[in-house]
Design a protein around this motif. Structure first.
Motif, PDB file in Angstrom:
ATOM      1  N   GLY A  34       0.814  -1.216   0.000  1.00 17.19           N
ATOM      2  CA  GLY A  34       0.000   0.000   0.000  1.00 17.19           C
ATOM      3  C   GLY A  34       0.845   1.262   0.000  1.00 17.19           C
ATOM      4  O   GLY A  34       0.320   2.355   0.250  1.00 17.19           O
ATOM      5  N   GLY A  36       3.114   2.311   2.110  1.00 22.19           N
ATOM      6  CA  GLY A  36       3.378   2.951   3.405  1.00 22.19           C
ATOM      7  C   GLY A  36       4.836   3.348   3.534  1.00 22.19           C
ATOM      8  O   GLY A  36       5.151   4.522   3.801  1.00 22.19           O
ATOM      9  N   HIS A  37       5.744   2.401   3.313  1.00 21.26           N
ATOM     10  CA  HIS A  37       7.173   2.735   3.398  1.00 21.26           C
ATOM     11  C   HIS A  37       7.555   3.705   2.285  1.00 21.26           C
ATOM     12  O   HIS A  37       8.303   4.649   2.505  1.00 21.26           O
ATOM     13  CB  HIS A  37       8.029   1.463   3.267  1.00 21.26           C
ATOM     14  CG  HIS A  37       7.985   0.565   4.470  1.00 21.26           C
ATOM     15  ND1 HIS A  37       7.341  -0.638   4.467  1.00 21.26           N
ATOM     16  CD2 HIS A  37       8.513   0.722   5.717  1.00 21.26           C
ATOM     17  CE1 HIS A  37       7.476  -1.207   5.664  1.00 21.26           C
ATOM     18  NE2 HIS A  37       8.174  -0.404   6.439  1.00 21.26           N
ATOM     19  N   ASP A  54       4.969  -4.381  -7.453  1.00 21.59           N
ATOM     20  CA  ASP A  54       4.141  -5.344  -6.714  1.00 21.59           C
ATOM     21  C   ASP A  54       3.460  -6.261  -7.713  1.00 21.59           C
ATOM     22  O   ASP A  54       3.107  -5.851  -8.817  1.00 21.59           O
ATOM     23  CB  ASP A  54       3.100  -4.656  -5.826  1.00 21.59           C
ATOM     24  CG  ASP A  54       2.732  -5.543  -4.620  1.00 21.59           C
ATOM     25  OD1 ASP A  54       3.046  -5.179  -3.480  1.00 21.59           O
ATOM     26  OD2 ASP A  54       2.137  -6.621  -4.845  1.00 21.59           O
ATOM     27  N   PHE A  81       9.365  -9.455  -8.296  1.00 20.84           N
ATOM     28  CA  PHE A  81      10.638  -8.748  -8.104  1.00 20.84           C
ATOM     29  C   PHE A  81      11.864  -9.586  -8.450  1.00 20.84           C
ATOM     30  O   PHE A  81      12.986  -9.168  -8.261  1.00 20.84           O
ATOM     31  CB  PHE A  81      10.740  -8.181  -6.689  1.00 20.84           C
ATOM     32  CG  PHE A  81      10.585  -9.154  -5.546  1.00 20.84           C
ATOM     33  CD1 PHE A  81      11.314 -10.311  -5.480  1.00 20.84           C
ATOM     34  CD2 PHE A  81       9.712  -8.862  -4.488  1.00 20.84           C
ATOM     35  CE1 PHE A  81      11.198 -11.185  -4.406  1.00 20.84           C
ATOM     36  CE2 PHE A  81       9.570  -9.731  -3.413  1.00 20.84           C
ATOM     37  CZ  PHE A  81      10.321 -10.903  -3.371  1.00 20.84           C
ATOM     38  N   ASP A 106      10.149  -5.769   1.683  1.00 19.52           N
ATOM     39  CA  ASP A 106       9.381  -6.037   2.913  1.00 19.52           C
ATOM     40  C   ASP A 106       8.561  -7.289   2.571  1.00 19.52           C
ATOM     41  O   ASP A 106       7.465  -7.193   2.032  1.00 19.52           O
ATOM     42  CB  ASP A 106       8.497  -4.797   3.171  1.00 19.52           C
ATOM     43  CG  ASP A 106       7.604  -4.921   4.376  1.00 19.52           C
ATOM     44  OD1 ASP A 106       7.875  -5.766   5.238  1.00 19.52           O
ATOM     45  OD2 ASP A 106       6.631  -4.145   4.443  1.00 19.52           O
ATOM     46  N   GLN A 113      -4.047  -8.468   2.224  1.00 21.17           N
ATOM     47  CA  GLN A 113      -4.047  -9.804   1.598  1.00 21.17           C
ATOM     48  C   GLN A 113      -4.473 -10.850   2.627  1.00 21.17           C
ATOM     49  O   GLN A 113      -5.284 -11.731   2.335  1.00 21.17           O
ATOM     50  CB  GLN A 113      -2.648 -10.136   1.038  1.00 21.17           C
ATOM     51  CG  GLN A 113      -2.335  -9.380  -0.238  1.00 21.17           C
ATOM     52  CD  GLN A 113      -0.871  -9.476  -0.665  1.00 21.17           C
ATOM     53  OE1 GLN A 113       0.030  -9.622   0.160  1.00 21.17           O
ATOM     54  NE2 GLN A 113      -0.624  -9.362  -1.955  1.00 21.17           N
ATOM     55  N   MET A 133      -0.687 -14.339  -4.525  1.00 22.35           N
ATOM     56  CA  MET A 133      -0.570 -12.888  -4.318  1.00 22.35           C
ATOM     57  C   MET A 133      -1.101 -12.158  -5.548  1.00 22.35           C
ATOM     58  O   MET A 133      -1.653 -11.081  -5.444  1.00 22.35           O
ATOM     59  CB  MET A 133       0.883 -12.504  -4.078  1.00 22.35           C
ATOM     60  CG  MET A 133       1.414 -12.954  -2.740  1.00 22.35           C
ATOM     61  SD  MET A 133       3.076 -12.315  -2.529  1.00 22.35           S
ATOM     62  CE  MET A 133       3.696 -13.400  -1.279  1.00 22.35           C
ATOM     63  N   GLU A 220      12.013 -16.432  -5.502  1.00 26.72           N
ATOM     64  CA  GLU A 220      11.866 -14.979  -5.652  1.00 26.72           C
ATOM     65  C   GLU A 220      12.878 -14.236  -4.771  1.00 26.72           C
ATOM     66  O   GLU A 220      13.517 -13.278  -5.219  1.00 26.72           O
ATOM     67  CB  GLU A 220      10.436 -14.559  -5.264  1.00 26.72           C
ATOM     68  CG  GLU A 220       9.400 -14.854  -6.333  1.00 26.72           C
ATOM     69  CD  GLU A 220       9.527 -13.936  -7.538  1.00 26.72           C
ATOM     70  OE1 GLU A 220       9.742 -12.734  -7.365  1.00 26.72           O
ATOM     71  OE2 GLU A 220       9.424 -14.434  -8.666  1.00 26.72           O
TER      72      GLU A 220
HETATM   73  C1  LIG Z   1       4.465  -6.891   3.506  1.00 26.14           C
HETATM   74  S1  LIG Z   1       3.726  -6.263   2.067  1.00 26.14           S
HETATM   75  C2  LIG Z   1       4.548  -4.727   1.798  1.00 26.14           C
HETATM   76  C3  LIG Z   1       3.913  -3.574   2.498  1.00 26.14           C
HETATM   77  C4  LIG Z   1       4.527  -2.237   2.162  1.00 26.14           C
HETATM   78  N1  LIG Z   1       5.917  -2.170   2.586  1.00 26.14           N
HETATM   79  C5  LIG Z   1       3.735  -1.091   2.767  1.00 26.14           C
HETATM   80  O1  LIG Z   1       4.306  -0.287   3.503  1.00 26.14           O
HETATM   81  O2  LIG Z   1       2.536  -0.984   2.483  1.00 26.14           O
HETATM   82  C6  LIG Z   1       4.439  -7.247   0.816  1.00 26.14           C
HETATM   83  C7  LIG Z   1       3.965  -6.905  -0.594  1.00 26.14           C
HETATM   84  O3  LIG Z   1       4.896  -7.485  -1.477  1.00 26.14           O
HETATM   85  C8  LIG Z   1       4.228  -8.081  -2.564  1.00 26.14           C
HETATM   86  N2  LIG Z   1       5.093  -9.174  -3.008  1.00 26.14           N
HETATM   87  C9  LIG Z   1       5.470 -10.268  -2.308  1.00 26.14           C
HETATM   88  N3  LIG Z   1       6.284 -11.040  -3.040  1.00 26.14           N
HETATM   89  C10 LIG Z   1       6.439 -10.408  -4.231  1.00 26.14           C
HETATM   90  C11 LIG Z   1       7.190 -10.706  -5.408  1.00 26.14           C
HETATM   91  N4  LIG Z   1       7.920 -11.813  -5.497  1.00 26.14           N
HETATM   92  N5  LIG Z   1       7.158  -9.826  -6.422  1.00 26.14           N
HETATM   93  C12 LIG Z   1       6.422  -8.681  -6.332  1.00 26.14           C
HETATM   94  N6  LIG Z   1       5.662  -8.358  -5.254  1.00 26.14           N
HETATM   95  C13 LIG Z   1       5.689  -9.204  -4.214  1.00 26.14           C
HETATM   96  C14 LIG Z   1       2.908  -8.550  -1.987  1.00 26.14           C
HETATM   97  O4  LIG Z   1       1.930  -8.625  -3.011  1.00 26.14           O
HETATM   98  C15 LIG Z   1       2.602  -7.455  -0.953  1.00 26.14           C
HETATM   99  O5  LIG Z   1       1.801  -6.442  -1.493  1.00 26.14           O
END
Ligand SMILES: C[S@@+](CC[C@H](N)C(=O)[O-])C[C@H]1O[C@@H](n2cnc3c(N)ncnc32)[C@H](O)[C@@H]1O
Length: 313
Positions: A34, A36-37, A54, A81, A106, A113, A133, A220
């Motif tokens: 979302g 945030g960071h 994402d 990623f 992160d 989710q 995801m 990943e």
């Molecule tokens: C813990 S959340 C991140 C929250 C974010 N730092 C914030 O402040 O809102 C992890 C996010 O990474 C995405 N994600 C996880 N693995 C991923 C990947 N391999 N490639 C791209 N996005 C990924 C997920 O869909 C999720 O939205």
């Protein structure tokens, strides 16, 4: 009606501190969520831009709205990623010669989710066993269970902490072919005796293991770590927040390998193999949430952040 995307960023102050002194340039937020960071980083430094990745279309929509006030300093892109270099290449026009001064990941799933019952990530609500995801591609957890062999499922469960009951749980899951989250919980419950159950839900580890497999999280992570070393400029910072021991171990070992260049020469001889270190590790141990943060956000409990700084190409 679209539900609000509410995710409290974990270790926010520590993430800001990690990137406070990077040179002007582009920070890649590999797990935008979302934003945030990302929005906190953009607010802290008006000389950096964020390339946010994402795989989840719902997260990207929320992030795009949140980052609108930052205009062209934020760019939101779709995909996994694992191939950071390709994102850097594809976005070269927007990057416009600036250096990549940070890579941030992160890991895992966001609160929306987990909380959206329909996505099947959580045992807290009954839902189809999906766990993707990106729900527009790949196979669901139910489809994975329909095709996986006993050995592979048992190994997966073992790797996620189900040592003693991995075989029984794997057999029960394959026999029952759960289609919903509550059927998965039952498949685990019937083979784990009450006396052997740990704190929390008995199926927690099985859910985590399946989610990691469905989203290929191990591969990943390996690829984003090596991609980060390739794309970062010298002096650039890599910061990774993990939420389970497998992720944290992989990150720690990766940083150690970069910091030694793979050298195993005896210390008393000094290095004679010519290994070149590409990163230094910024702090010996992992950074964890303060008591204050834990009181505000219990989901920060398992978070561990590790930081490396690129020192050579
Ligand atoms: C813990 S959340 C991140 C929250 C974010 N730092 C914030 O402040 O809102 C992890 C996010 O990474 C995405 N994600 C996880 N693995 C991923 C990947 N391999 N490639 C791209 N996005 C990924 C997920 O869909 C999720 O939205």
């Amino acid at each position: 009606m679209t539900r609000a995307f509410t995710h409290v960023p974990v270790l926010e102050a520590e993430v800001l501190a990690a990137f406070r002194s990077v040179a002007p340039g582009v920070i890649i937020d590999a797990t935008l969520g979302g934003a945030g960071h990302a929005s906190a980083l953009l607010a802290m430094r008006d000389d950096v831009a964020i390339l946010g990745i994402d795989r989840d279309p719902i997260a990207r929509q929320a992030a795009t709205e949140r980052l609108t006030p930052f205009g062209d300093r934020a760019r939101v892109v779709a995909g996994t990623f694992s191939n950071l270099s390709a994102f850097v290449l594809n976005e070269s026009e927007w990057i416009a010669g600036r250096e990549i001064v940070g890579v941030f990941a992160d890991l895992g799933v966001s609160s929306p989710q987990l909380d959206d019952e329909a996505r099947g990530f959580s045992f807290r609500a009954d839902a189809p066993l999906d766990m993707r995801m990106d729900s527009t591609s790949g196979i669901t957890a139910a489809e994975y269970i329909a095709s996986v062999e006993l050995d592979e499922l048992r190994t997966l469960l073992r790797e996620h902490g189900e040592d003693k009951f991995a075989h029984a749980i794997a057999k029960s899951i394959l026999a029952r072919q759960p289609q919903t989250t509550s059927e998965l919980v039952t498949a685990v419950e019937v083979v784990v005796p009450m006396a052997a159950r740990r704190r929390g839900n008995v199926a927690t580890r099985a859910f985590q293991a399946l989610r990691v497999a469905i989203n290929e999280e191990v591969r990943e992570l390996d690829e984003v770590l090596s991609g980060a070393v390739q794309v970062l400029a010298v002096g650039g910072v890599l910061a990774v927040i993990s939420y389970h021991s497998g992720e944290d171990r992989a990150t720690k070992e990766f940083l150690k390998l970069q910091a030694t260049g793979g050298c195993t020469c005896p210390v008393i001889l000094g290095c004679v193999c010519g290994a070149v270190a590409t990163m230094t590790v910024r702090k010996g141990g992992a950074i964890v949430a303060s008591e204050d943060e834990l009181a505000r956000n219990p989901r920060a409990r398992s978070a561990r952040m590790r930081i490396g700084v690129k020192v050579a190409s």
